[in-house]
Design a protein around this motif. Structure first.
Motif, PDB file in Angstrom:
ATOM      1  N   ILE A  28       0.735  -1.308   0.064  1.00  0.00           N
ATOM      2  CA  ILE A  28       0.053  -0.017   0.257  1.00  0.00           C
ATOM      3  C   ILE A  28       0.891   1.228  -0.188  1.00  0.00           C
ATOM      4  N   ILE A  30       1.481   5.093   1.202  1.00  0.00           N
ATOM      5  CA  ILE A  30       1.007   5.817   2.379  1.00  0.00           C
ATOM      6  C   ILE A  30       1.550   7.190   2.055  1.00  0.00           C
ATOM      7  N   LYS A 150      -4.423  -1.483   5.649  1.00  0.00           N
ATOM      8  CA  LYS A 150      -5.348  -0.473   5.736  1.00  0.00           C
ATOM      9  C   LYS A 150      -5.075   0.130   6.846  1.00  0.00           C
ATOM     10  N   ALA A 153      -2.157   2.446   7.121  1.00  0.00           N
ATOM     11  CA  ALA A 153      -2.376   3.608   6.339  1.00  0.00           C
ATOM     12  C   ALA A 153      -3.243   4.622   7.045  1.00  0.00           C
ATOM     13  N   LYS A 157      -1.092   8.352   8.900  1.00  0.00           N
ATOM     14  CA  LYS A 157      -1.420   9.531   8.107  1.00  0.00           C
ATOM     15  C   LYS A 157      -0.817  10.775   8.965  1.00  0.00           C
TER      16      LYS A 157
END
Length: 157
Positions: A28, A30, A150, A153, A157
């Protein structure tokens, strides 16, 4: 006579060869600096803070190696051992010592790398199915990786 016996013997040998390794690779992107993402996931027992399936993580050691015991939400326990770690390249590798997952010979690596102005987290694993079809084992590990990535992520942030 030799030809007649050779084929059944060959089939017997092929039928007893262990199953092939199953590989799962998920990643993923980010929008956060690699150092920040590694701070979120780099602690071996920190998985208890970010993975949605983990209720708690208890750290320990076995023969000088880091071990984590994961109590899973909904029940079940996984015991995993960190087999290598490189903080400079932001990567660690671990194996499952025991647990309820339908896998054997499991070895996995989670890593963080720069990607554009952010990061790419990769989670890869290799294993064989145990007590279940390959697709069931592969789906179980894929689900663990996807939900974990997920959550990383969301948290980083």
């Amino acid at each position: 006579m030799v030809r007649t016996l050779a084929l059944p013997a060959l089939l017997l040998v092929v039928g007893t060869v262990p199953g092939h390794a199953i590989d799962v690779q998920k990643s993923i992107d980010i929008a956060a600096a690699p150092a920040k993402v590694w701070q979120t996931i780099g602690d071996f027992c920190g998985i208890g803070d970010w993975h949605p399936a983990v209720e708690t993580c208890a750290p320990s050691e076995k023969d000088g190696m880091k071990v984590r015991t994961l109590s899973l939400k909904g029940g079940g326990t996984l015991v995993e051992e960190q087999v290598s770690r490189d903080d400079k390249v932001m990567r660690y590798t671990y194996t499952i010592l025991q647990g309820p997952l339908p896998v054997a010979d499991y070895k996995s690596t989670i890593s963080v790398a720069p990607e554009g102005s952010g990061s790419k987290v990769s989670w890869t694993g290799s294993f064989s199915a145990k007590g279940a079809p390959d697709t069931v084992a592969q789906d179980a590990i894929s689900g663990i990786y996807e939900s974990g990535l997920k959550a990383i992520a969301d948290k980083a942030k």
